[in-house]
Enzyme design. Structure first.
Site, PDB file in Angstrom:
ATOM      1  N   GLY A  36     -41.978  -9.494  28.822  1.00 12.06           N
ATOM      2  CA  GLY A  36     -41.077 -10.162  27.891  1.00 12.06           C
ATOM      3  C   GLY A  36     -39.625  -9.872  28.186  1.00 12.06           C
ATOM      4  O   GLY A  36     -38.783  -9.903  27.295  1.00 12.06           O
ATOM      5  N   GLY A  37     -39.302  -9.582  29.437  1.00 15.49           N
ATOM      6  CA  GLY A  37     -37.946  -9.199  29.790  1.00 15.49           C
ATOM      7  C   GLY A  37     -37.578  -7.919  29.066  1.00 15.49           C
ATOM      8  O   GLY A  37     -38.412  -7.063  28.790  1.00 15.49           O
ATOM      9  N   SER A  83     -43.699  -8.367  34.835  1.00 14.89           N
ATOM     10  CA  SER A  83     -42.566  -9.155  34.375  1.00 14.89           C
ATOM     11  C   SER A  83     -41.498  -8.213  33.819  1.00 14.89           C
ATOM     12  O   SER A  83     -41.009  -7.346  34.531  1.00 14.89           O
ATOM     13  CB  SER A  83     -43.040 -10.185  33.341  1.00 14.89           C
ATOM     14  OG  SER A  83     -42.055 -11.165  33.100  1.00 14.89           O
TER      15      SER A  83
END
Length: 505
Positions: A102-103, A188
């Site tokens: 989710g960054g 991610s």
């Protein structure tokens, strides 16, 4: 024992036995960060007497509702850890500590896809996931207006990761884990968090291996960049610079609304900053961090990362050659577009314009950074480089196969949770079982020994600048020397990219 009790440094906790695994959820590894704790380094968790139930996931960091957020409440009391273990018996098992995607702005460690049951049963390990501060709550740099007390306010979310690792070092042996064998890993945004932990001063020595999945984070914000976001935030909220402490009392929803306005105007987001304390230079530019040079690392991507994000536009599936070139001008200089198409088509002559679009943009946004990270580690270590590189090239049949090998496709395989993700992998088949065996066992072998090799893979050699060996996770898996040489050479003209948009995972 259906409700096991474990004595932690803070007090006793009661978990549950579920499907042969002991599960403890929602434990605090740090204190509530609201009020006077907002924008400051995490503080130790409270202690208690008696026994506290650890049956439910704890709160997640405040964020906008999205498919990345969990169903749990949101609050600033979000420094929580979840544990899956075969037994609370001081068995000194390898520990896997997962940082969610989710960054730096969204997500939760409570996603069903991160459930540790299958990996614990497969590999006799202890698996943990955490929540921590995100977005403006974790990365708002107030060092300018508020001085030394807030010197690390721009990196609170990173310091939360450090606090979680310290909690693991102090407590995990009581849950059957080995505090001297901790692997941090994430995909991610989680890969970005692993990246900065390899570089951060405070994280050194708290972990022993790391896996960076689709999130090689090579650059942090400069103080000038973070300062511009802070000044814009104060202006949006009509708070004088001299009264910046008022941000600690600003309601969560009002702060989030202002954050959204600020990042929309700036074109970049709240994330780790070069504060001169945790980060004195960029993590992997121009060089890999020397203090973690000998810490084993796996780094990799999927083949068409951006078919996840860009593939949500239905018109992308109707591209012709002219449309491909038009769209690429958003990602590459106009003068490079024809050369990019030629370079990528040379290795995939049958690829459609849509597939080429996904391949080229994925290289620019993800694969180039991962390659630079592996190269930087190789230069630092020479022939003794403990860095293994991979790419997921298996093509999912989900959605008629149109997403190819999208961002997040690795998750159901390396978590051995294919049944939880038919939207990514399609139904369980011999192929998906083969992928889970190849990847989950590689992750487990790496956590145990610092080397991902196991009997289901061809002999996987570390990455070096001469042979550039990359494990291609497919059915069957293949180890190939410099498998994307043409694409790699084309992309060498570009500098690394910094995350300017949310990672979706």
């Amino acid at each position: 024992m259906s409700e096991p009790v474990v004595e932690t440094a803070q007090g006793r906790v009661r978990g549950r036995a579920v499907d042969g695994v002991l599960v403890f959820k929602g434990l605090r590894y740090g204190a509530d960060t609201s009020g006077a704790g907002r924008f400051l380094p995490p503080q130790p968790p409270p202690t208690w007497s008696g026994v506290r139930d650890a049956f439910n996931y704890g709160d997640q960091s405040p964020q906008y509702a999205s498919r990345l957020a969990a169903a749990t409440p949101m609050s600033e009391d979000c420094l929580r850890i979840n544990i899956w273990t075969p037994a609370a018996d001081r068995g000194k098992r390898p520990v896997l500590l997962w940082f969610h995607g989710g960054g730096f702005e969204a997500g939760s460690g409570s996603s069903p896809l991160y459930d540790g049951t299958n990996m614990v049963k497969r590999g006799d390990v202890v698996l943990c996931t955490i929540n921590h501060r995100l977005n403006v709550f974790g990365f708002c740099d107030l060092s300018g207006p508020l001085g030394s007390e807030f010197a690390q306010s721009g990196n609170c979310g990173y310091l939360d990761l450090v606090a979680a690792m310290r909690w693991v070092r102090e407590n995990i042996e009581r849950f059957g884990g080995d505090p001297g064998n901790v692997t941090i890993y994430g995909q991610s945004g989680g890969g970005r968090k692993v990246s900065v932990c390899f570089a951060g001063q405070e994280a050194a020595g708290l972990f022993h291996r790391g896996i960076v999945q689709s999130g090689s984070h090579l650059l942090v914000q400069t103080p000038e960049q973070s300062g511009r976001l802070t000044e814009a935030l104060l202006k949006t909220l009509e708070i004088a610079r001299s009264d910046a402490r008022a941000l600690q009392k600003t309601p969560v929803d009002k702060l989030q609304a202002a954050q959204r306005e600020v990042i929309a105007a700036a074109g970049y987001r709240f994330e780790p900053v070069m504060d001169g304390i945790a980060f004195r230079q960029h993590p992997f530019v121009p060089d890999a961090p020397a203090r973690t040079a000998r810490v084993p690392m796996m780094v990799g991507t999927t083949e068409t990362e951006l078919s996840n994000q860009l593939g949500r536009d239905p018109t992308v599936y109707q591209l012709d050659d002219a449309g491909l070139r038009r769209r690429l001008k958003t990602y590459l200089p106009d003068g490079d577009v024809d050369a990019a198409v030629e370079a990528f088509r040379a290795s995939a002559p049958a690829a459609s314009p849509t597939e080429l679009f996904f391949k080229i943009t994925s290289w620019r946004s993800y694969i180039r950074n991962a390659t630079l990270m592996a190269e930087a580690r190789s230069r630092l270590n020479g022939a003794a480089n403990p860095t293994w590189m991979y790419q997921v090239t298996w093509r999912s049949p989900a959605e008629g196969g149109r997403r190819y090998s999208q961002h997040t496709l690795d998750l159901p395989f390396m978590f051995d949770n294919v049944a939880r993700a038919p939207n990514l992998t399609g139904p369980e088949t011999p192929a998906t079982r083969s992928m889970a065996d190849s990847m989950a066992n590689a992750w487990l072998a790496f956590a145990r020994t610092g080397d991902p090799n196991h009997g289901g893979l061809p002999r996987w050699a570390p990455y070096d600048m001469k042979s550039r060996k990359v494990m291609l996770f497919d059915v069957p898996p293949r180890l190939v020397a410099d498998p994307f040489a043409g694409e790699r050479r084309f992309m060498e003209r570009y500098s690394p990219v910094r995350a300017t948009a949310r990672d979706d995972s």
